[in-house]
Design a protein around this motif. Structure first.
Motif, short mmCIF file in Angstrom:
data_model
loop_
_atom_site.label_atom_id
_atom_site.label_comp_id
_atom_site.label_asym_id
_atom_site.label_seq_id
_atom_site.Cartn_x
_atom_site.Cartn_y
_atom_site.Cartn_z
N ASP A 18 -11.14 -3.25 -3.92
CA ASP A 18 -12.59 -3.26 -4.13
C ASP A 18 -13.17 -1.85 -4.24
OD1 ASP A 18 -12.52 -6.02 -4.03
OD2 ASP A 18 -13.31 -6.15 -1.97
N VAL A 19 -12.56 -0.89 -3.56
CA VAL A 19 -13.06 0.49 -3.61
C VAL A 19 -12.19 1.36 -4.52
CG1 VAL A 19 -14.25 0.36 -1.40
CG2 VAL A 19 -11.88 1.18 -1.46
N LYS A 20 -11.42 0.70 -5.40
CA LYS A 20 -10.64 1.38 -6.45
C LYS A 20 -9.48 2.22 -5.92
CE LYS A 20 -13.53 -0.29 -9.44
NZ LYS A 20 -13.46 -1.70 -9.58
N ILE A 21 -8.90 1.79 -4.78
CA ILE A 21 -7.67 2.41 -4.27
C ILE A 21 -6.52 1.50 -4.65
CG2 ILE A 21 -6.36 3.05 -2.21
CD1 ILE A 21 -9.08 3.62 -0.86
N LYS A 22 -5.49 2.06 -5.28
CA LYS A 22 -4.34 1.27 -5.70
C LYS A 22 -3.31 1.23 -4.56
CE LYS A 22 -0.30 1.45 -8.54
NZ LYS A 22 0.56 2.39 -9.23
N PRO A 23 -3.15 0.07 -3.91
CA PRO A 23 -2.15 -0.02 -2.86
C PRO A 23 -0.74 -0.12 -3.45
CG PRO A 23 -3.26 -2.12 -3.07
CD PRO A 23 -3.91 -1.17 -4.04
N VAL A 24 0.20 0.54 -2.81
CA VAL A 24 1.61 0.43 -3.17
C VAL A 24 2.40 0.22 -1.89
CG1 VAL A 24 1.39 1.90 -5.22
CG2 VAL A 24 2.11 2.91 -3.05
N MET A 25 3.61 -0.30 -2.03
CA MET A 25 4.49 -0.47 -0.89
C MET A 25 5.63 0.54 -1.01
SD MET A 25 6.78 -3.72 0.28
CE MET A 25 5.40 -4.68 0.87
N ILE A 26 5.82 1.30 0.05
CA ILE A 26 6.93 2.24 0.14
C ILE A 26 7.72 1.83 1.38
CG2 ILE A 26 7.63 4.64 0.36
CD1 ILE A 26 4.93 5.44 -0.84
#
Length: 88
Positions: A18-26
């Motif tokens: 919603d706040v334009k942060i791209k989540p990724v999994m590491i």
């Protein structure tokens, strides 16, 4: 065997989006396990890329920069790989 994600994870991922942060999994998990969990919590979608530490070892910084926007899962990575990912 997969540990189930916490209940609040999906909501946190949605807040990021919603706040334009791209989540990724590491993660240090196996690639297929990581992809399954990431799909379940809304990080990995059809068309996304998943890379392993072994993949990263064979990539230059420029190679990684070219695919980082499409990559949502990084599996079997080392601490050094994590720094490379963040810099990309």
């Amino acid at each position: 065997m997969i540990d189930p994600p916490r209940d609040e994870v999906k909501a946190a991922i949605q807040v990021c989006r919603d706040v334009k942060i791209k989540p990724v999994m590491i993660t240090g998990d196996h690639k297929l396990t990581a992809m399954a969990v990431a799909r379940e919590i809304g990080i990995f979608h059809d068309g996304d890329m998943a890379l392993t530490g072994e993949d990263l070892d064979g990539m230059t910084d420029e190679d990684l920069a070219a695919v980082v926007e499409r990559t949502t899962v990084y599996a079997r990575v080392s601490p050094t790989d994590k720094i490379k990912i963040v810099k990309a």
